[in-house]
Design an enzyme around this catalytic site. Sequence first.
Site, PDB file in Angstrom:
ATOM      1  N   HIS A  88      -5.447  -1.625   9.439  1.00  0.00           N
ATOM      2  CA  HIS A  88      -5.961  -0.371  10.002  1.00  0.00           C
ATOM      3  C   HIS A  88      -6.222  -0.479  11.499  1.00  0.00           C
ATOM      4  O   HIS A  88      -6.341   0.545  12.167  1.00  0.00           O
ATOM      5  CB  HIS A  88      -7.176   0.146   9.209  1.00  0.00           C
ATOM      6  CG  HIS A  88      -8.479  -0.519   9.489  1.00  0.00           C
ATOM      7  ND1 HIS A  88      -8.988  -1.530   8.704  1.00  0.00           N
ATOM      8  CD2 HIS A  88      -9.396  -0.317  10.460  1.00  0.00           C
ATOM      9  CE1 HIS A  88     -10.163  -1.907   9.183  1.00  0.00           C
ATOM     10  NE2 HIS A  88     -10.427  -1.201  10.244  1.00  0.00           N
ATOM     11  N   ASP A 224      -5.620  -5.750   3.905  1.00  0.00           N
ATOM     12  CA  ASP A 224      -5.763  -5.031   5.175  1.00  0.00           C
ATOM     13  C   ASP A 224      -5.489  -5.942   6.378  1.00  0.00           C
ATOM     14  O   ASP A 224      -6.404  -6.303   7.107  1.00  0.00           O
ATOM     15  CB  ASP A 224      -7.163  -4.437   5.253  1.00  0.00           C
ATOM     16  CG  ASP A 224      -7.293  -3.371   6.334  1.00  0.00           C
ATOM     17  OD1 ASP A 224      -6.400  -3.277   7.193  1.00  0.00           O
ATOM     18  OD2 ASP A 224      -8.292  -2.639   6.319  1.00  0.00           O
ATOM     19  N   SER A 651     -13.872  -5.135  12.524  1.00  0.00           N
ATOM     20  CA  SER A 651     -12.620  -5.138  11.784  1.00  0.00           C
ATOM     21  C   SER A 651     -11.645  -6.085  12.453  1.00  0.00           C
ATOM     22  O   SER A 651     -11.493  -6.068  13.670  1.00  0.00           O
ATOM     23  CB  SER A 651     -12.013  -3.743  11.748  1.00  0.00           C
ATOM     24  OG  SER A 651     -12.568  -3.051  10.684  1.00  0.00           O
TER      25      SER A 651
HETATM   26  N1  ARG Z   1     -13.805   1.269   6.497  1.00  0.00           N
HETATM   27  C1  ARG Z   1     -13.021   0.397   7.299  1.00  0.00           C
HETATM   28  C2  ARG Z   1     -13.407   0.544   8.774  1.00  0.00           C
HETATM   29  O1  ARG Z   1     -14.407   1.107   9.085  1.00  0.00           O
HETATM   30  C3  ARG Z   1     -11.563   0.606   7.063  1.00  0.00           C
HETATM   31  C4  ARG Z   1     -11.012   1.871   7.598  1.00  0.00           C
HETATM   32  C5  ARG Z   1      -9.522   2.046   7.420  1.00  0.00           C
HETATM   33  N2  ARG Z   1      -9.177   2.680   6.165  1.00  0.00           N
HETATM   34  C6  ARG Z   1      -9.216   4.019   5.914  1.00  0.00           C
HETATM   35  N3  ARG Z   1      -8.927   4.449   4.722  1.00  0.00           N
HETATM   36  N4  ARG Z   1      -9.513   4.908   6.803  1.00  0.00           N
HETATM   37  O2  ARG Z   1     -12.661   0.562   9.705  1.00  0.00           O
HETATM   38  N1  GLU Z   2     -13.603  -1.144   9.122  1.00  0.00           N
HETATM   39  C1  GLU Z   2     -14.546  -1.358  10.168  1.00  0.00           C
HETATM   40  C2  GLU Z   2     -13.907  -1.501  11.540  1.00  0.00           C
HETATM   41  O1  GLU Z   2     -12.945  -0.879  11.849  1.00  0.00           O
HETATM   42  C3  GLU Z   2     -15.352  -2.530   9.815  1.00  0.00           C
HETATM   43  C4  GLU Z   2     -16.231  -2.142   8.749  1.00  0.00           C
HETATM   44  C5  GLU Z   2     -17.607  -1.931   9.252  1.00  0.00           C
HETATM   45  O2  GLU Z   2     -17.923  -0.908   9.859  1.00  0.00           O
HETATM   46  O3  GLU Z   2     -18.356  -2.873   8.998  1.00  0.00           O
HETATM   47  O4  GLU Z   2     -14.399  -2.156  12.413  1.00  0.00           O
END
Ligand code: ARG
Ligand code: GLU
Length: 730
Positions: A88, A224, A651
């Site tokens: 991502h 991921d 991330s």
């Molecule tokens: N929750 C994770 C972050 O904050 C992954 C986000 C990417 N995935 C998604 N379905 N949007 O970045």
């Molecule tokens: N998916 C998040 C990012 O893009 C990390 C998850 C979080 O917020 O801890 O940094």
Amino acid sequence: MRQTIRLYLMLGALLAANFTASATEGMWLPHLLGSLNEKEMKGMGLKISASDIYNVNKGSLKDAIVSFGGFCTGEIISSKGLLLTNHHCGFDAIQKHTTLQNNYLDRGFWARNLREELPNPGLTATFIVRIEDVTKQALAGVSASLSEKERQSAIDKNLNGIKSGAVKESWQEVLIKPFFEANQYFLFVTETYKDVRLVGAPPSSIGKFGADTDNWMWPRHTGDFSIFRVYAGKDNKPADYSTENVPLSPKHFLPISLDGVAENDFTMVFGFPGRTSEYLPSNAMKLLVEGQDPARVGIRDAALKVIDGYMRKDEQIKIQYAAKQASTANAWKKWIGEMQGVRQTKGVERKLAYEARFRQLAGANSEYGTLLDSLNQLYTDLAPYAVARDYYTELVRNVEMLTLANSLVNMIQDTRNKGEDKYPALRDRFLATAASGFKNYNNDVDRDVAAALFDLYFKEVPSNKIGGEGYQIWMETNKDGRTTANHLYSKSALTSYAALKAFLDRPYATVEADLWKDPATRFLIALRNGYSELVSKPYDAIVPDINRLQRRYMQAQMDVLKDRRFYPDANSTLRLTYGKVGGYAPRDAVEYDFMTTLDGVMEKYKPGDYEFDVPEKLRELYASKDYGQYGQNGKMPVCFIASNHTTGGNSGSPALDAYGNLIGLNFDRTWEGTMSDINYDASICRNIMVDIRYVLFVVDKFAGAKHLIEEMKLVHPKKAKVAPVRKKAA
Ligand code: ARG
Ligand code: GLU
């Protein structure tokens, strides 16, 4: 007398018990680990020393960590600049190379050699060379009697002096940032590489497996990750993209452990967390979870319903909106989790208890004791404006026609300030940005989003925060979102690049005058005027006072709570957090294990599904249990969780074992735990990582990219009898 002392001591003990953060809370500055954390880390299992993690005199772990594009983290995993980050995080880059014919999002991408690696203009990788405390110089001559504005300009002047005096090489940069609500300042010398190429990415059905349904959730089964390579000039220094550039030879790269994780293993996550607010007073937390989060969630709920509907039925729209939808949905779901987590752990009540004890200890009538009440009062005053502000910002963000109209109005204002003769240049730059926006734009989608959001906006935001001009247009269009949207989208010049270009390719005076005639810009200007007068102005009038008191309150907590160890809120600077591998029990009768396997991927598999399809090759590998050296007891590990305190920006951060070997790739948190940004609770806050063995398995067995595996250094720290000596990369 004696009694007061005893009372005081008792209070102290109580405070120590309640205020000593859990060992796993905190995002620590790497250059302070030796004094603040090393002992505790060793007690928890760390086998190397703080100076192996951060060292300015020799290669250390920090030299393998980069800020990836400024929004994620990446790490170097080979002597030839190979960089690992999340799928991502690489998503934008992958999407830009994707077409219906060459659908890398769908099918994945693997460069077979250096020549096939794809450049990504604008994408950067930044290393941290050195960190220094410059608080004294930054605050020299800054007295308490200065207004916030005066204070800032005095500090800015100091910072400029520090910057120009800082010792650095010509290709390096200097950055100074405030910490602890601007009570302290740290300087960073950085090196930014500007040629970062795409090497490999799994198909979305692995890299984004489970998509929005599984996002922020555990148990998780997402691979991921994506792989890039940092290129340098022939001198190994940062250089703009060129075919002459060569793979970077790093000061350090991470060895990769094939030994996996067990419950209670010590882990560290090293990266660039973006933003946390752990030291807010109770009213600020309340405002966030009872006012702002619901507002933002409401708007995005409505927008996402429309976008999802289109993406599910149209392949072209699915590609066009993939990145936008992902970022909109991501924050939307996080805010929902944050509200729930704070409610569930009684976050606001806990803050109130903390404040009561703080007040007692500081002395209720002391300066520190009263400042907390004033600060809480300011947040109460701010609340209605803060919520209206979020509604407005979210409206303009999610209706792309308004986003475009807003930047058009900005460009015209810019021209007005700089002079009419600058118009052609400003217009052309604006059009270039607009052109790339239109590539991923569909009028029907945007119009339907607008229709839904207008209804919501005018229902939820009180008219005294919208203003007469905007309200009048709303009345003209029957107070109906659909009618308003149809009116805008059938008549505006902002619905296509060609129309926009024709609109702007006229004499400046005509364009400026016609802004009022175009229904989209007229609507935007009306809303924007109302917003800046009725919301933004009063909001901005309160903020300096909040900043001042927040800064005092931070200092007060540090002065009063002597035995609490403080870490600065995240601010996109390099931090280390540490914790232990382990599951958790979020609710009555629910208990989660710490690791998932490919079995779970197959349990979730839904043929042809938008979120849960599994590529054929992966199903075959599962059927034949062909996991090579990456499996464990006949299973293929996929993800695991631990109690590392992380946030957005982490991330792509490496999860490291006790020796500093790579064991996983951080990519998410559990839903209940997203509140850790304002309310970390070790009992339910967990970060989610892909097991590095799954990454290697996909690269090797699934994609057949063995040449990449050969570049890496695979180690067996658990099998080795003695701790391996970390070797410095060539
Ligand atoms: N929750 C994770 C972050 O904050 C992954 C986000 C990417 N995935 C998604 N379905 N949007 O970045
Ligand atoms: N998916 C998040 C990012 O893009 C990390 C998850 C979080 O917020 O801890 O940094």
